[in-house]
Design an enzyme around this catalytic site. Structure first.
Site, PDB file in Angstrom:
ATOM      1  CG  ASP A   1     -26.359  -4.649  39.255  1.00 31.04           C
ATOM      2  OD1 ASP A   1     -26.326  -3.501  39.172  1.00 31.04           O
ATOM      3  OD2 ASP A   1     -24.990  -5.281  39.556  1.00 31.04           O
TER       4      ASP A   1
ATOM      5  CG  LEU B   1     -25.781  -8.155  42.499  1.00 31.82           C
ATOM      6  CD1 LEU B   1     -26.442  -9.340  43.401  1.00 31.82           C
ATOM      7  CD2 LEU B   1     -26.310  -6.869  42.927  1.00 31.82           C
TER       8      LEU B   1
ATOM      9  CB  THR C   1     -19.429  10.264  32.278  1.00 30.76           C
ATOM     10  OG1 THR C   1     -18.704  10.996  33.050  1.00 30.76           O
ATOM     11  CG2 THR C   1     -18.546   9.300  31.068  1.00 30.76           C
TER      12      THR C   1
ATOM     13  CE1 TYR D   1     -16.765   5.298  34.110  1.00 31.60           C
ATOM     14  CE2 TYR D   1     -15.998   7.770  34.271  1.00 31.60           C
ATOM     15  CZ  TYR D   1     -17.074   6.685  34.195  1.00 31.60           C
ATOM     16  OH  TYR D   1     -18.561   7.000  34.119  1.00 31.60           O
TER      17      TYR D   1
ATOM     18  CB  ALA E   1     -10.169   5.767  27.508  1.00 34.50           C
TER      19      ALA E   1
HETATM   20  P1  NAD Z   1     -22.203   2.361  40.213  1.00 35.53           P
HETATM   21  O1  NAD Z   1     -20.384   1.988  40.196  1.00 35.53           O
HETATM   22  O2  NAD Z   1     -22.599   2.838  41.397  1.00 35.53           O
HETATM   23  O3  NAD Z   1     -22.904   1.208  39.725  1.00 35.53           O
HETATM   24  C1  NAD Z   1     -22.675   0.313  38.502  1.00 35.53           C
HETATM   25  C2  NAD Z   1     -23.436  -0.850  38.699  1.00 35.53           C
HETATM   26  O4  NAD Z   1     -23.254  -1.598  37.499  1.00 35.53           O
HETATM   27  C3  NAD Z   1     -23.358  -1.591  39.846  1.00 35.53           C
HETATM   28  O5  NAD Z   1     -24.464  -2.119  40.456  1.00 35.53           O
HETATM   29  C4  NAD Z   1     -22.617  -2.790  39.284  1.00 35.53           C
HETATM   30  O6  NAD Z   1     -22.850  -4.090  40.334  1.00 35.53           O
HETATM   31  C5  NAD Z   1     -23.206  -3.070  37.876  1.00 35.53           C
HETATM   32  N1  NAD Z   1     -22.120  -3.850  36.976  1.00 35.53           N
HETATM   33  C6  NAD Z   1     -20.737  -3.401  36.885  1.00 35.53           C
HETATM   34  N2  NAD Z   1     -20.123  -4.199  35.941  1.00 35.53           N
HETATM   35  C7  NAD Z   1     -21.130  -5.097  35.599  1.00 35.53           C
HETATM   36  C8  NAD Z   1     -21.347  -6.113  34.653  1.00 35.53           C
HETATM   37  N3  NAD Z   1     -20.232  -6.493  34.023  1.00 35.53           N
HETATM   38  N4  NAD Z   1     -22.475  -6.759  34.245  1.00 35.53           N
HETATM   39  C9  NAD Z   1     -23.628  -6.222  34.896  1.00 35.53           C
HETATM   40  N5  NAD Z   1     -23.595  -5.287  35.820  1.00 35.53           N
HETATM   41  C10 NAD Z   1     -22.390  -4.476  36.135  1.00 35.53           C
HETATM   42  O7  NAD Z   1     -22.070   3.454  39.072  1.00 35.53           O
HETATM   43  P2  NAD Z   1     -23.103   4.731  39.145  1.00 35.53           P
HETATM   44  O8  NAD Z   1     -22.370   5.902  39.483  1.00 35.53           O
HETATM   45  O9  NAD Z   1     -24.404   4.590  39.368  1.00 35.53           O
HETATM   46  O10 NAD Z   1     -23.231   5.055  37.335  1.00 35.53           O
HETATM   47  C11 NAD Z   1     -23.831   4.475  36.368  1.00 35.53           C
HETATM   48  C12 NAD Z   1     -23.751   4.909  35.222  1.00 35.53           C
HETATM   49  O11 NAD Z   1     -23.846   6.199  34.979  1.00 35.53           O
HETATM   50  C13 NAD Z   1     -22.315   4.482  34.659  1.00 35.53           C
HETATM   51  O12 NAD Z   1     -22.753   4.058  33.256  1.00 35.53           O
HETATM   52  C14 NAD Z   1     -21.623   5.663  34.899  1.00 35.53           C
HETATM   53  O13 NAD Z   1     -20.638   5.846  33.825  1.00 35.53           O
HETATM   54  C15 NAD Z   1     -22.561   6.744  34.404  1.00 35.53           C
HETATM   55  N6  NAD Z   1     -22.482   7.947  34.973  1.00 35.53           N
HETATM   56  C16 NAD Z   1     -22.303   8.033  36.175  1.00 35.53           C
HETATM   57  C17 NAD Z   1     -22.141   9.317  36.974  1.00 35.53           C
HETATM   58  C18 NAD Z   1     -21.602   9.752  38.310  1.00 35.53           C
HETATM   59  O14 NAD Z   1     -21.538  10.661  38.824  1.00 35.53           O
HETATM   60  N7  NAD Z   1     -21.893   8.725  39.258  1.00 35.53           N
HETATM   61  C19 NAD Z   1     -22.404  10.568  35.963  1.00 35.53           C
HETATM   62  C20 NAD Z   1     -22.545  10.690  34.734  1.00 35.53           C
HETATM   63  C21 NAD Z   1     -22.633   9.162  34.286  1.00 35.53           C
HETATM   64  O1  DAU Z   2     -18.344  13.568  35.570  1.00 34.39           O
HETATM   65  C1  DAU Z   2     -19.029  12.495  35.827  1.00 34.39           C
HETATM   66  C2  DAU Z   2     -18.315  11.621  36.602  1.00 34.39           C
HETATM   67  O2  DAU Z   2     -18.155  11.778  38.062  1.00 34.39           O
HETATM   68  C3  DAU Z   2     -18.700  10.070  36.406  1.00 34.39           C
HETATM   69  O3  DAU Z   2     -18.664   9.536  35.255  1.00 34.39           O
HETATM   70  C4  DAU Z   2     -18.015   9.134  37.574  1.00 34.39           C
HETATM   71  O4  DAU Z   2     -18.429   7.761  37.190  1.00 34.39           O
HETATM   72  C5  DAU Z   2     -17.982   9.728  38.986  1.00 34.39           C
HETATM   73  O5  DAU Z   2     -16.938   8.792  39.482  1.00 34.39           O
HETATM   74  C6  DAU Z   2     -17.480  10.893  38.811  1.00 34.39           C
HETATM   75  O6  DAU Z   2     -16.060  11.067  38.600  1.00 34.39           O
HETATM   76  P1  DAU Z   2     -15.042  11.922  39.373  1.00 34.39           P
HETATM   77  O7  DAU Z   2     -13.565  11.160  39.270  1.00 34.39           O
HETATM   78  O8  DAU Z   2     -15.226  13.377  39.304  1.00 34.39           O
HETATM   79  O9  DAU Z   2     -15.673  11.567  40.986  1.00 34.39           O
HETATM   80  P2  DAU Z   2     -14.905  11.355  42.161  1.00 34.39           P
HETATM   81  O10 DAU Z   2     -16.179  11.496  43.277  1.00 34.39           O
HETATM   82  O11 DAU Z   2     -14.068  10.185  42.308  1.00 34.39           O
HETATM   83  O12 DAU Z   2     -14.045  12.569  42.389  1.00 34.39           O
HETATM   84  C7  DAU Z   2     -14.730  14.103  42.546  1.00 34.39           C
HETATM   85  C8  DAU Z   2     -13.335  15.003  42.552  1.00 34.39           C
HETATM   86  O13 DAU Z   2     -12.844  14.928  44.001  1.00 34.39           O
HETATM   87  C9  DAU Z   2     -12.101  14.748  41.520  1.00 34.39           C
HETATM   88  O14 DAU Z   2     -11.763  15.829  41.118  1.00 34.39           O
HETATM   89  C10 DAU Z   2     -11.323  14.036  42.505  1.00 34.39           C
HETATM   90  C11 DAU Z   2     -11.587  14.480  43.677  1.00 34.39           C
HETATM   91  N1  DAU Z   2     -11.240  13.493  44.884  1.00 34.39           N
HETATM   92  C12 DAU Z   2     -11.942  12.471  44.917  1.00 34.39           C
HETATM   93  C13 DAU Z   2     -11.757  11.681  45.910  1.00 34.39           C
HETATM   94  C14 DAU Z   2     -12.406   9.979  45.890  1.00 34.39           C
HETATM   95  C15 DAU Z   2     -10.395  14.188  46.202  1.00 34.39           C
HETATM   96  O15 DAU Z   2     -10.006  15.041  46.094  1.00 34.39           O
HETATM   97  N2  DAU Z   2     -10.274  13.024  47.187  1.00 34.39           N
HETATM   98  C16 DAU Z   2     -10.910  12.057  46.985  1.00 34.39           C
HETATM   99  O16 DAU Z   2     -10.593  11.064  47.975  1.00 34.39           O
END
Ligand code: NAD
Ligand code: DAU
Length: 379
Positions: free
Chosen positions: A36, A38, A136, A185, A187
């Site tokens: 990571d 970080l 995602t 993101y 894309a």
């Molecule tokens: P997050 O932002 O919480 O964590 C991302 C991690 O990647 C962090 O620890 C960061 O330090 C590390 N990182 C970022 N750039 C880096 C680099 N250049 N080299 C090494 N490490 C790096 O993200 P998350 O929500 O845990 O998502 C993890 C994965 O799952 C991502 O690929 C995201 O697209 C995918 N995903 C997330 C969700 C969601 O709802 N959060 C849903 C579907 C898929």
């Molecule tokens: O669908 C999977 C994706 O879900 C992941 O690939 C992404 O990494 C993750 O960040 C998440 O994306 P979203 O854009 O859906 O998540 P977010 O929590 O940013 O927003 C959830 C919904 O809430 C979205 O419709 C935007 C809305 N929102 C979000 C924030 C942060 C608000 O209305 N107010 C806010 O302050």
């Protein structure tokens, strides 16, 4: 269980930390290397409970650094990669798309290339190797709000079963749905998915991709909807609802995603794609009301106490209306099922953030607030 050397990237982030914890605890014979950079989103405090385990190590590195990826993969004799490292927040991608292209596209490519070079040199070649890319549902674009007149829509109910949701005849993302990303993101994630598949098609490298819906649960960085809102309610701060709050997201408890990753890593077929989701759609505003109600109850506030914090703000540019995952392929072929109903999951999640206020306080720094103020005004 054979010994394996597994590289998990992004293991200090939200989902990655749950995957690292699961693998370190469940597979004592595996060596788990957490790689990571970080960034602001990476936090080793997420892994305090397992950092002393003998089968765990951490390396700080940037996935876009090809030479470093070559060195780390070779030095650790890596035979499996679970790739989660990414820039993950849509709002940040709108402000700074280049960082997303660098990490998500070039970083994934560097990791693929480094793995390919090392695996081709080993006596058994690609045999027994796997590059598993976590992606995602956002790559598929956006679905319409289908709310057939006279029938409750799938996202206004709390029943989270496939049959229930599919009965409404609304559209879902399938593994075969055409990619149509809208944000920088999504894309960048779409581009990385294409590279991962290209390494299978071109070089025969065993890769697979999963596309998951919105995760929620402990250790999520409080820029994302649920932890941000829990924290703001706790502090009596406004809850910025983008647009009319009518967008729909499909929510999955993060530990269920981690279990799916475990199942797919061990039993998934290379070159396949699996969608992961819990048939659990919620309109943002309905979800926000559940979060408010739960926080108020657990804090001992009267019902409705924090409703006044709801503040409608300018919509996110290009805000995708609805995501909904059809995960029946994963359920049928590999037998995975979500374990938690949403009501249980949200209760567990709210309790965790309220019990771990110092964890939240440590990350909600001044820089973080300034960033948001420059984008959406003061909160
Ligand atoms: P997050 O932002 O919480 O964590 C991302 C991690 O990647 C962090 O620890 C960061 O330090 C590390 N990182 C970022 N750039 C880096 C680099 N250049 N080299 C090494 N490490 C790096 O993200 P998350 O929500 O845990 O998502 C993890 C994965 O799952 C991502 O690929 C995201 O697209 C995918 N995903 C997330 C969700 C969601 O709802 N959060 C849903 C579907 C898929
Ligand atoms: O669908 C999977 C994706 O879900 C992941 O690939 C992404 O990494 C993750 O960040 C998440 O994306 P979203 O854009 O859906 O998540 P977010 O929590 O940013 O927003 C959830 C919904 O809430 C979205 O419709 C935007 C809305 N929102 C979000 C924030 C942060 C608000 O209305 N107010 C806010 O302050």
């Amino acid at each position: 269980m054979p010994k394996r050397n597994i590289l998990i990237t992004g293991g200090a982030g939200f989902i990655g930390s749950h995957v690292v914890r699961l693998f370190v605890n469940k597979y004592p014979d595996y060596r788990i290397v957490n790689l990571d950079k970080l960034t602001y989103a990476g936090n080793l405090a997420n892994l305090k409970d397992i950092e002393e385990k003998p089968n765990y190590s951490f390396v700080k590195a940037d996935i876009a650094d090809l030479d470093e990826m070559r060195r780390i993969i070779r030095d650790n004799h890596i035979d499996g990669i679970i790739h989660l490292a990414a820039e993950s927040h849509v709002d940040r991608s709108i402000k700074d798309p280049f960082t997303f292209a660098r990490t998500n596209v070039m970083g994934t490519l560097a990791l693929l290339q480094a793995a390919k070079e090392y695996w081709e040199e080993t006596p058994e070649g690609f045999e027994g190797k796997l590059f598993y890319h976590i992606s995602t549902d956002e790559v598929y674009g956006a679905l319409e709000l289908t709310d057939p007149e006279g029938i409750a829509s799938p996202f206004t109910t709390t029943a989270s079963s496939a049959e229930h949701h599919l009965a409404f005849g609304s559209e879902f993302f399938l593994e075969t749905t055409r990619y149509n990303p809208h944000s920088p993101y999504s894309a960048s994630k779409a581009s990385s998915d294409h590279f991962v598949r290209a390494y299978y098609d071109t070089y025969g490298m065993p890769t697979l991709v999963t596309n998951c819906s919105n995760n929620y649960g402990p250790y999520q960085f409080p820029e994302k909807l649920i932890p941000l809102f829990i924290n703001n309610i706790r502090h009596g701060k406004p809850l910025p609802v983008y647009g009319k709050g009518e967008n729909v997201r499909d929510w999955l408890f993060v530990e269920d995603h981690a279990r799916a990753i475990d199942t797919i890593f061990h039993h998934g077929k290379p070159a396949e794609t699996y969608n992961i989701g819990g048939f659990n759609e919620w309109k943002n505003i309905d979800l926000i009301k559940v979060v408010i109600k739960t926080v108020d109850r657990l804090l001992g506030n009267p019902e409705g106490y924090s409703d006044k914090l709801i503040t409608y703000v300018t919509d996110r540019p290009g805000h995708d209306m609805r995501y909904a995952i059809d995960s029946r392929k994963l359920q049928k072929e590999l037998g995975w099922e979500p374990s938690l109903q949403f009501e249980e999951g949200i209760e567990k999640t709210v309790r965790w953030y309220l019990d771990n206020q110092p964890w939240l306080d440590n990350i909600t720094s001044g820089d973080y607030r300034q960033y948001y103020e420059s984008m959406y005004g003061k909160r």
